[in-house]
Write a protein that holds these residues in place. Structure first.
Motif, PDB file in Angstrom:
ATOM      1  N   LEU A   1      12.046 -13.621 -12.042  1.00 23.61           N
ATOM      2  CA  LEU A   1      11.052 -14.284 -12.885  1.00 23.61           C
ATOM      3  C   LEU A   1      11.577 -14.692 -14.252  1.00 23.61           C
ATOM      4  CD1 LEU A   1       7.868 -12.067 -12.330  1.00 23.61           C
ATOM      5  CD2 LEU A   1       8.427 -14.236 -11.232  1.00 23.61           C
ATOM      6  N   GLY A   2      12.709 -14.104 -14.649  1.00 21.99           N
ATOM      7  CA  GLY A   2      13.187 -14.336 -16.004  1.00 21.99           C
ATOM      8  C   GLY A   2      12.296 -13.655 -17.020  1.00 21.99           C
ATOM      9  N   MET A   3      11.647 -12.565 -16.595  1.00 22.94           N
ATOM     10  CA  MET A   3      10.713 -11.838 -17.456  1.00 22.94           C
ATOM     11  C   MET A   3      11.020 -10.348 -17.421  1.00 22.94           C
ATOM     12  SD  MET A   3       7.235 -13.785 -16.293  1.00 22.94           S
ATOM     13  CE  MET A   3       6.336 -13.932 -17.820  1.00 22.94           C
ATOM     14  N   THR A   4      10.623  -9.660 -18.477  1.00 18.85           N
ATOM     15  CA  THR A   4      10.810  -8.214 -18.543  1.00 18.85           C
ATOM     16  C   THR A   4       9.614  -7.501 -17.907  1.00 18.85           C
ATOM     17  OG1 THR A   4       9.670  -7.970 -20.667  1.00 18.85           O
ATOM     18  CG2 THR A   4      12.049  -8.471 -20.728  1.00 18.85           C
ATOM     19  N   TRP A   5       9.806  -6.209 -17.651  1.00 18.06           N
ATOM     20  CA  TRP A   5       8.703  -5.408 -17.124  1.00 18.06           C
ATOM     21  C   TRP A   5       7.523  -5.448 -18.080  1.00 18.06           C
ATOM     22  CZ3 TRP A   5       5.923  -3.618 -13.498  1.00 18.06           C
ATOM     23  CH2 TRP A   5       5.037  -2.575 -13.704  1.00 18.06           C
ATOM     24  N   ASP A   6       7.763  -5.365 -19.378  1.00 13.57           N
ATOM     25  CA  ASP A   6       6.668  -5.409 -20.341  1.00 13.57           C
ATOM     26  C   ASP A   6       5.853  -6.692 -20.212  1.00 13.57           C
ATOM     27  OD1 ASP A   6       7.178  -2.903 -21.412  1.00 13.57           O
ATOM     28  OD2 ASP A   6       8.476  -3.675 -22.988  1.00 13.57           O
ATOM     29  N   GLN A   7       6.484  -7.777 -19.813  1.00 16.36           N
ATOM     30  CA  GLN A   7       5.785  -9.045 -19.655  1.00 16.36           C
ATOM     31  C   GLN A   7       4.980  -9.126 -18.361  1.00 16.36           C
ATOM     32  OE1 GLN A   7       9.494 -11.292 -20.319  1.00 16.36           O
ATOM     33  NE2 GLN A   7       8.307 -12.520 -21.772  1.00 16.36           N
ATOM     34  N   VAL A   8       5.375  -8.397 -17.344  1.00 16.92           N
ATOM     35  CA  VAL A   8       4.684  -8.474 -16.049  1.00 16.92           C
ATOM     36  C   VAL A   8       3.837  -7.241 -15.746  1.00 16.92           C
ATOM     37  CG1 VAL A   8       6.419 -10.028 -15.098  1.00 16.92           C
ATOM     38  CG2 VAL A   8       6.613  -7.591 -14.662  1.00 16.92           C
ATOM     39  N   LYS A   9       3.967  -6.203 -16.555  1.00 18.65           N
ATOM     40  CA  LYS A   9       3.202  -4.973 -16.331  1.00 18.65           C
ATOM     41  C   LYS A   9       1.712  -5.295 -16.273  1.00 18.65           C
ATOM     42  CE  LYS A   9       2.395  -0.367 -18.168  1.00 18.65           C
ATOM     43  NZ  LYS A   9       2.649   0.545 -19.283  1.00 18.65           N
ATOM     44  N   GLY A  10       1.076  -4.834 -15.207  1.00 10.25           N
ATOM     45  CA  GLY A  10      -0.355  -5.045 -15.042  1.00 10.25           C
ATOM     46  C   GLY A  10      -0.731  -6.412 -14.490  1.00 10.25           C
TER      47      GLY A  10
ATOM     48  N   SER B   1       0.822  -1.211   0.000  1.00 14.17           N
ATOM     49  CA  SER B   1       0.000   0.000   0.000  1.00 14.17           C
ATOM     50  C   SER B   1       0.855   1.259   0.000  1.00 14.17           C
ATOM     51  CB  SER B   1      -0.967   0.000   1.179  1.00 14.17           C
ATOM     52  OG  SER B   1      -0.269   0.032   2.396  1.00 14.17           O
ATOM     53  N   ARG B   2       1.981   1.216   0.671  1.00 17.01           N
ATOM     54  CA  ARG B   2       2.850   2.403   0.700  1.00 17.01           C
ATOM     55  C   ARG B   2       3.760   2.483  -0.513  1.00 17.01           C
ATOM     56  NH1 ARG B   2       3.777   4.686   6.538  1.00 17.01           N
ATOM     57  NH2 ARG B   2       1.771   4.088   7.351  1.00 17.01           N
ATOM     58  N   GLU B   3       4.069   1.356  -1.100  1.00 18.52           N
ATOM     59  CA  GLU B   3       4.953   1.346  -2.267  1.00 18.52           C
ATOM     60  C   GLU B   3       4.214   1.750  -3.535  1.00 18.52           C
ATOM     61  OE1 GLU B   3       8.234   0.856  -2.384  1.00 18.52           O
ATOM     62  OE2 GLU B   3       8.366   0.495  -0.249  1.00 18.52           O
ATOM     63  N   SER B   4       3.014   1.179  -3.751  1.00 18.68           N
ATOM     64  CA  SER B   4       2.327   1.370  -5.027  1.00 18.68           C
ATOM     65  C   SER B   4       0.818   1.527  -4.906  1.00 18.68           C
ATOM     66  CB  SER B   4       2.589   0.158  -5.916  1.00 18.68           C
ATOM     67  OG  SER B   4       1.977  -0.987  -5.320  1.00 18.68           O
ATOM     68  N   SER B   5       0.296   1.532  -3.695  1.00 15.15           N
ATOM     69  CA  SER B   5      -1.150   1.498  -3.460  1.00 15.15           C
ATOM     70  C   SER B   5      -1.786   0.267  -4.093  1.00 15.15           C
ATOM     71  CB  SER B   5      -1.819   2.773  -3.976  1.00 15.15           C
ATOM     72  OG  SER B   5      -1.316   3.898  -3.304  1.00 15.15           O
ATOM     73  N   GLY B   6      -0.980  -0.790  -4.313  1.00 13.98           N
ATOM     74  CA  GLY B   6      -1.480  -2.019  -4.908  1.00 13.98           C
ATOM     75  C   GLY B   6      -1.694  -1.952  -6.407  1.00 13.98           C
ATOM     76  N   ASN B   7      -1.177  -0.908  -7.031  1.00 15.90           N
ATOM     77  CA  ASN B   7      -1.364  -0.714  -8.470  1.00 15.90           C
ATOM     78  C   ASN B   7      -0.286  -1.469  -9.251  1.00 15.90           C
ATOM     79  OD1 ASN B   7      -1.530   0.197 -11.110  1.00 15.90           O
ATOM     80  ND2 ASN B   7      -1.450   2.367 -10.577  1.00 15.90           N
ATOM     81  N   PRO B   8      -0.652  -2.497 -10.031  1.00 15.45           N
ATOM     82  CA  PRO B   8       0.347  -3.261 -10.779  1.00 15.45           C
ATOM     83  C   PRO B   8       0.934  -2.503 -11.971  1.00 15.45           C
ATOM     84  CG  PRO B   8      -1.831  -4.067 -11.307  1.00 15.45           C
ATOM     85  CD  PRO B   8      -1.995  -3.040 -10.207  1.00 15.45           C
ATOM     86  N   ASN B   9       0.454  -1.297 -12.211  1.00 14.16           N
ATOM     87  CA  ASN B   9       1.003  -0.456 -13.278  1.00 14.16           C
ATOM     88  C   ASN B   9       1.785   0.741 -12.733  1.00 14.16           C
ATOM     89  OD1 ASN B   9      -0.189  -1.871 -15.584  1.00 14.16           O
ATOM     90  ND2 ASN B   9      -2.118  -1.201 -14.703  1.00 14.16           N
ATOM     91  N   ALA B  10       1.962   0.797 -11.420  1.00 19.57           N
ATOM     92  CA  ALA B  10       2.642   1.930 -10.786  1.00 19.57           C
ATOM     93  C   ALA B  10       4.097   2.023 -11.234  1.00 19.57           C
ATOM     94  CB  ALA B  10       2.589   1.787  -9.267  1.00 19.57           C
TER      95      ALA B  10
END
Length: 73
Positions: free
Chosen positions: A31-40, A2-11
């Motif tokens: 994860l072996g994944m890029t931000w584009d792969q995990v965004k959202g 909640s303090r880091e991102s307010s739970g927003n997976p796109n923050a």
């Protein structure tokens, strides 16, 4: 979360991203994944965050203790 991102997976805050505000390198490391792969994607970001906490602090309670003392993890 909640303090880091307010739970927003796109923050985004500079170079830190997602619910746990991890770096792009952390997503690749844990994860072996890029931000584009995990965004959202809350579940994948949670998995990366849990792996980061385990690697850096050993446990969630140790990470919480560190955060309480320092205001960041």
């Amino acid at each position: 979360m909640s303090r880091e991102s307010s739970g927003n997976p796109n923050a985004v805050n500079g170079s830190y991203k997602g619910i746990g505000q991890l770096s792009e390198a952390a997503y690749e490391t844990y994860l072996g994944m890029t931000w584009d792969q995990v965004k959202g994607n809350y579940q994948l970001q949670l998995k990366a965050m849990q792996a980061y906490i385990s690697a850096r602090y050993g446990s969630v309670s140790a990470a919480i203790s560190f955060w309480q003392q320092n205001g960041w993890y």
